[in-house]
Design a protein around this motif. Structure first.
Motif, mmCIF file in Angstrom:
data_model
loop_
_atom_site.group_PDB
_atom_site.id
_atom_site.type_symbol
_atom_site.label_atom_id
_atom_site.label_comp_id
_atom_site.label_asym_id
_atom_site.label_seq_id
_atom_site.Cartn_x
_atom_site.Cartn_y
_atom_site.Cartn_z
ATOM 1 N N ALA A 183 77.104 43.442 87.657
ATOM 2 C CA ALA A 183 77.040 43.198 86.206
ATOM 3 C C ALA A 183 76.325 41.894 85.894
ATOM 4 O O ALA A 183 75.726 41.739 84.824
ATOM 5 C CB ALA A 183 78.453 43.176 85.619
ATOM 6 N N ASN B 206 76.182 62.022 89.408
ATOM 7 C CA ASN B 206 77.059 61.249 88.535
ATOM 8 C C ASN B 206 78.321 60.813 89.275
ATOM 9 O O ASN B 206 78.821 61.518 90.156
ATOM 10 C CB ASN B 206 77.458 62.082 87.301
ATOM 11 N N SER C 50 65.563 53.385 93.813
ATOM 12 C CA SER C 50 66.224 54.558 93.253
ATOM 13 C C SER C 50 65.660 55.862 93.780
ATOM 14 O O SER C 50 66.403 56.753 94.213
ATOM 15 C CB SER C 50 66.116 54.535 91.721
ATOM 16 N N ASP D 57 83.461 51.804 82.993
ATOM 17 C CA ASP D 57 82.038 51.486 82.849
ATOM 18 C C ASP D 57 81.189 52.119 83.940
ATOM 19 O O ASP D 57 79.947 52.062 83.886
ATOM 20 C CB ASP D 57 81.821 49.971 82.887
ATOM 21 N N VAL D 58 81.857 52.713 84.948
ATOM 22 C CA VAL D 58 81.137 53.285 86.085
ATOM 23 C C VAL D 58 81.216 54.812 86.076
ATOM 24 O O VAL D 58 80.217 55.490 86.320
ATOM 25 C CB VAL D 58 81.718 52.743 87.415
ATOM 26 N N ARG E 90 82.435 45.516 87.417
ATOM 27 C CA ARG E 90 82.600 46.350 86.223
ATOM 28 C C ARG E 90 83.964 47.039 86.261
ATOM 29 O O ARG E 90 84.544 47.250 87.320
ATOM 30 C CB ARG E 90 81.500 47.416 86.147
ATOM 31 N N ASP F 230 70.409 55.760 88.843
ATOM 32 C CA ASP F 230 69.687 55.180 87.705
ATOM 33 C C ASP F 230 70.409 53.973 87.108
ATOM 34 O O ASP F 230 69.775 53.078 86.544
ATOM 35 C CB ASP F 230 69.498 56.236 86.603
ATOM 36 N N SER F 231 71.729 53.907 87.260
ATOM 37 C CA SER F 231 72.509 52.869 86.580
ATOM 38 C C SER F 231 72.799 51.649 87.453
ATOM 39 O O SER F 231 72.918 50.532 86.919
ATOM 40 C CB SER F 231 73.841 53.456 86.092
ATOM 41 N N PHE F 232 72.921 51.851 88.756
ATOM 42 C CA PHE F 232 73.435 50.749 89.585
ATOM 43 C C PHE F 232 72.542 50.373 90.781
ATOM 44 O O PHE F 232 72.950 49.564 91.618
ATOM 45 C CB PHE F 232 74.842 51.117 90.104
ATOM 46 N N LYS G 100 78.510 57.839 85.009
ATOM 47 C CA LYS G 100 77.127 57.337 84.988
ATOM 48 C C LYS G 100 76.352 57.881 86.189
ATOM 49 O O LYS G 100 76.921 58.150 87.253
ATOM 50 C CB LYS G 100 77.110 55.809 85.042
ATOM 51 N N ASN G 101 75.046 58.059 85.991
ATOM 52 C CA ASN G 101 74.187 58.409 87.124
ATOM 53 C C ASN G 101 74.106 57.194 88.058
ATOM 54 O O ASN G 101 73.655 56.123 87.659
ATOM 55 C CB ASN G 101 72.789 58.799 86.639
ATOM 56 N N TRP G 102 74.575 57.403 89.275
ATOM 57 C CA TRP G 102 74.690 56.269 90.210
ATOM 58 C C TRP G 102 73.344 55.604 90.491
ATOM 59 O O TRP G 102 73.215 54.378 90.457
ATOM 60 C CB TRP G 102 75.325 56.755 91.514
#
Length: 492
Positions: free
Chosen positions: A220, A158, A192, A176-177, A172, A184-186, A180-182
């Motif tokens: 984004a 995270n 991944s 918003d960052v 973002r 999985d999210s970005f 978050k799980n880096w």
């Protein structure tokens, strides 16, 4: 580059004599490491910290193509210069070498000057590349938030901290960052799992902290940006790993440039292949039929009797074919000299060279009822390459061609103190002042009545003299009618 001040060259060849010859050629300036097969060569390339590989193509265990491919596919050795050395000369073998990732290739038997020149050039490129990498790595330690992404991930992947640059590239806001799980999210889904494995390897100490890696992130707006990462472990108060600090640089545009440069390099390679093909056509495909015409013409003129009209036509064929052969030889010579970037200078006597040239052209002098006077006394040691003889052949043959019968050609050598000035003076037509600067340009041929040439001879002269660091020029004959061609060369 290895830590030793002397570069290491790995020579891979299953023939011991070939390896020994390479050692003789290179041992004065380099540390030479020998391998007598492809498998042994691949092992030593990975263990001996070498700076360049000279690789034979045809080997019984592992071919040179396979060894080269294995090295270039390994990120640790993809920038290690590899020169393919082969007795084969076909275009397919050159293409295979290029496809295997070879940086250059040499044909057997290897010319010592060509070998030394190419090795020196590739070693220099290797040194520059390593210097750039070293400087980049050093600078990377001091990058701050203004230039790179700074990212802190906890052991659960995270985001605990992201700097302004990271938010700008992601498009973002910080809220918003964070959390978050880096991965999985970005990151793109297809990347991944792989990057998670790198993260786990870092936490478990399986790879170095500053191991370099690249992967894409998603902004984004849905755009993928390529980021290069360097990582460092973070410790808590108890000395346990608490997370990872990553610094990332956006290299998207650089990657696009690399693709464009690679495409350009492929185009240059194609152009070089076309140039090589053209030179081969000049040297072989055109010279062979021209030589056959010359041979048959000589036989007919010696063995047959012709009427006056037929004899004139046969003589015309002989003259025309002779000009064609001269043109082919000049074009091939110019193409060869144009590709040379450096010559190896040796001590040679200019007087001896001029005497040899005069002996070679003796029959032409006699045919044109001309005399040659050379005011040479003693020896004239100069630092030259044997190709310098081409300069004097051109000067004297031009003097014969463009001078009337029953005239004299004079050759003198003047001591300029550190340089010799060789002067060839004729009693020919002379050259207008406005034309004197043009005569050494390629394909510039001045009007000399019915005397024709290729316009390459004096261009060859200028190129050879330039390679020697000398000067060349033309002036009026100081002793009367005609021209004086001159060249300066360094004294030994």
């Amino acid at each position: 580059m290895n830590e030793s001040s002397v570069p290491k060259i790995l020579v891979v060849d299953d023939e011991p004599l070939n390896v020994e010859l390479m050692e003789i050629y290179l041992s004065g300036d380099y540390e030479v490491i020998s391998a007598y097969g492809g498998a042994e060569g691949l092992e030593k390339a990975r263990t001996e910290n070498v700076d360049l590989v000279l690789l034979d193509v045809m080997m019984p265990d592992v071919s040179g193509f396979d060894v080269c491919t294995a090295l270039k596919d390994d990120p640790l050795y993809q920038f290690l210069p590899v020169v393919m050395v082969t007795a084969l000369s076909g275009k397919d073998d050159k293409i295979k070498s290029i496809e295997a990732g070879a940086d250059d290739f040499l044909s057997k038997p290897v010319d010592r000057l060509e070998l030394e020149t190419r090795v020196k050039s590739l070693i220099k490129i290797r040194q520059l590349h390593n210097s750039l990498i070293s400087q980049r790595d050093e600078a990377q330690k001091y990058l701050d938030v203004a230039g790179v992404i700074l990212l802190v991930l906890d052991k659960n992947q995270n985001v605990m901290l992201v700097n302004r640059k990271g938010c700008e590239i992601l498009g973002r806001d910080e809220e918003d960052v964070l959390g978050k799980n880096w991965f999985d999210s970005f990151l793109p889904p297809e990347e991944s799992d792989y990057t998670k494995k790198i993260f786990s390897s870092l936490l478990n100490g399986e790879i170095d902290e500053f191991e370099y890696s690249e992967n894409s992130i998603i902004t984004a707006e849905g755009e993928e940006r390529i980021i290069s990462w360097h990582n460092s472990l973070l410790m808590d108060g108890n000395g346990d790993i608490s997370g990872i600090l990553s610094s990332g640089e956006d290299i998207t545009e650089r990657k696009k440039t690399e693709v464009a440069l690679k495409d350009y390099a492929n185009q240059l390679e194609h152009s070089n292949e076309l140039k090589d093909l053209f030179i081969d056509i000049i040297r072989h495909d055109l010279m062979n039929p021209a030589g056959a015409v010359k041979g048959f013409t000589d036989i007919l003129l010696k063995r047959s009797k012709f009427e006056d009209g037929d004899l004139r036509m046969l003589k015309a064929i002989e003259r025309t074919n002779k000009k064609l052969i001269t043109m082919i030889e000049s074009a091939a010579t110019f193409a060869k000299i144009e590709s040379v970037s450096k010559v190896r200078l040796n001590v040679m006597d200019l007087g001896e060279i001029l005497n040899n040239v005069a002996h070679t052209l003796e029959s032409q002098l006699n045919e044109n009822r001309m005399s040659l006077h050379m005011s040479l006394k003693g020896s004239y040691p100069a630092l030259v390459d044997p190709m310098i003889e081409q300069v004097f052949v051109n000067f004297l043959s031009n003097a014969i061609k463009y001078s009337p019968e029953d005239t004299c050609i004079t050759v003198e050598i003047e001591d300029l103190g550190g340089e010799w000035k060789v002067k060839v003076m004729d009693q020919g037509f002379g050259i207008l002042d406005e034309d004197k600067e043009l005569v050494f340009e390629r394909f510039k041929r001045l009007d000399k009545g019915n005397i024709k040439g290729t316009g390459l001879g004096l261009a060859i002269v200028k190129r050879v003299v330039d390679l020697h660091g000398g000067k060349v020029g033309v002036a009026d004959n100081p002793n009367g009618e005609g021209s004086m061609f001159w060249v300066t060369l360094k004294m030994a």
